[in-house]
Design an enzyme around this catalytic site. Structure first.
Site, mmCIF file in Angstrom:
data_model
loop_
_atom_site.group_PDB
_atom_site.id
_atom_site.type_symbol
_atom_site.label_atom_id
_atom_site.label_comp_id
_atom_site.label_asym_id
_atom_site.label_seq_id
_atom_site.Cartn_x
_atom_site.Cartn_y
_atom_site.Cartn_z
ATOM 1 N N ASP A 90 0.849 -1.191 0.000
ATOM 2 C CA ASP A 90 0.000 0.000 0.000
ATOM 3 C C ASP A 90 0.888 1.246 0.000
ATOM 4 O O ASP A 90 1.733 1.417 0.871
ATOM 5 C CB ASP A 90 -0.893 -0.010 1.251
ATOM 6 C CG ASP A 90 -1.799 1.205 1.327
ATOM 7 O OD1 ASP A 90 -3.013 1.043 1.146
ATOM 8 O OD2 ASP A 90 -1.292 2.326 1.589
ATOM 9 N N TYR A 125 2.755 10.114 -0.085
ATOM 10 C CA TYR A 125 3.798 9.493 0.731
ATOM 11 C C TYR A 125 5.191 9.760 0.166
ATOM 12 O O TYR A 125 6.179 9.694 0.896
ATOM 13 C CB TYR A 125 3.618 7.972 0.809
ATOM 14 C CG TYR A 125 2.365 7.471 1.467
ATOM 15 C CD1 TYR A 125 1.493 8.319 2.143
ATOM 16 C CD2 TYR A 125 2.047 6.114 1.417
ATOM 17 C CE1 TYR A 125 0.341 7.840 2.732
ATOM 18 C CE2 TYR A 125 0.900 5.627 2.015
ATOM 19 C CZ TYR A 125 0.043 6.497 2.667
ATOM 20 O OH TYR A 125 -1.098 5.996 3.256
ATOM 21 N N LYS A 157 -3.110 5.890 -4.023
ATOM 22 C CA LYS A 157 -4.199 6.812 -3.718
ATOM 23 C C LYS A 157 -4.058 8.143 -4.451
ATOM 24 O O LYS A 157 -2.953 8.636 -4.656
ATOM 25 C CB LYS A 157 -4.242 7.065 -2.200
ATOM 26 C CG LYS A 157 -4.260 5.787 -1.377
ATOM 27 C CD LYS A 157 -4.211 6.077 0.115
ATOM 28 C CE LYS A 157 -3.954 4.815 0.898
ATOM 29 N NZ LYS A 157 -2.543 4.362 0.804
ATOM 30 N N HIS A 197 -7.906 9.480 -1.523
ATOM 31 C CA HIS A 197 -7.269 9.498 -0.213
ATOM 32 C C HIS A 197 -8.123 10.184 0.853
ATOM 33 O O HIS A 197 -8.182 9.728 2.001
ATOM 34 C CB HIS A 197 -5.910 10.187 -0.324
ATOM 35 C CG HIS A 197 -4.908 9.704 0.660
ATOM 36 N ND1 HIS A 197 -3.566 9.645 0.389
ATOM 37 C CD2 HIS A 197 -5.037 9.256 1.923
ATOM 38 C CE1 HIS A 197 -2.915 9.174 1.435
ATOM 39 N NE2 HIS A 197 -3.784 8.942 2.384
#
Length: 259
Positions: A46, A51, A76, A109
């Site tokens: 994931d 990120y 996401k 997200h």
């Protein structure tokens, strides 16, 4: 971890592994972490655009030698790409960084839009985030086109409230296959969980051991969930660790564990 790990069937018919590796934070460590995880038997990775770890994740997948068909990859859509005509390009950027031709799961997200552009956290001169008036339903409808193109095998959501999920279901053509949300013994959301089961929406829980991220200050406020007296006592009674007790509370859900 055994390669033949437990899976759950999504509404699309695809199988999602019960345990996955989350790749938030520690960008420099992610390539090695994901590679070790895949070698150990993890088959769900994931990540997310915000990120900053998609490139590292992609390198690890390539190095692992594990066939692409055996790895379930989730990423996401970030908040600055909520304009419907930005969605397809946002996914393509994710695929390019991952070095993949498709995602197994693409999530919205958050149900909130930031100012359009390349800055993931646009802010004014006072440091306040700049949001935009883009309806998350319109963003989701654009995501539906990604399923038709084959670039996303399934789409879903993350961090939605019940009212937001209900409104989306009333307006969407493709039902979200997954809702990823924070879920653990200190934040059980039992009725909300049952609602998803009734709707045929699979729940993936993040922070299954409590949200221990320093940016939230949770350690200082609450201590660590794994040291919770009730969990420890239950574990002793059944010969399990407090971590195992926490994970066992929310079946059937899948969850991802951050490295």
């Amino acid at each position: 971890m055994a390669n033949a790990q437990k899976t759950f069937k999504l509404s699309t018919g695809a199988e999602i592994p019960a345990i996955g590796l989350g790749t938030w934070q520690d960008e420099a460590a992610q390539e090695a972490a994901v590679l070790v995880a895949l070698q150990a038997g993890y088959r769900h990775i994931d990540t997310a655009r915000c990120y900053g770890t998609e490139t590292a994740v992609g390198k690890a997948i390539k190095q692992s030698g594990v066939p692409r068909s055996e790895i379930f990859v989730t990423s996401k859509l970030w908040n600055n790409k909520h304009y419907p005509d930005d969605v397809e390009q946002a996914l393509q950027m994710t695929l390019d960084d991952l070095g993949l031709e498709y995602l197994d799961l693409f999530l919205m997200h958050w149900p909130v839009a930031f100012k359009r552009g390349d800055d993931p956290f646009p802010s004014d001169k006072d440091g306040n985030l700049i949001t935009d008036d883009i309806d998350y339903v319109d963003t989701y409808k654009a995501m539906e086109g990604l399923v038709k193109s084959g670039k996303a095998k399934a789409i879903g959501i993350a961090n939605f409230s019940r009212k937001e999920v209900e409104r989306l279901l009333a307006n969407a053509t493709i039902k979200p296959a997954v809702h990823q949300m924070e879920l653990h013994p200190w934040l059980q959301q039992e009725e909300f969980h049952k609602f998803h089961q009734a709707q045929g929406i699979h729940v993936t829980q993040y922070s299954p051991f409590g949200n221990q991220n320093e940016i939230y200050g949770s350690r200082e406020k609450h201590g660590q969930l794994v040291n919770d007296k009730t969990l420890v006592e239950i574990g002793k009674k059944y010969g399990k660790t407090s971590n195992q007790v926490a994970l066992g509370m929310f079946c059937p859900t899948s969850r991802w564990l951050s490295n």
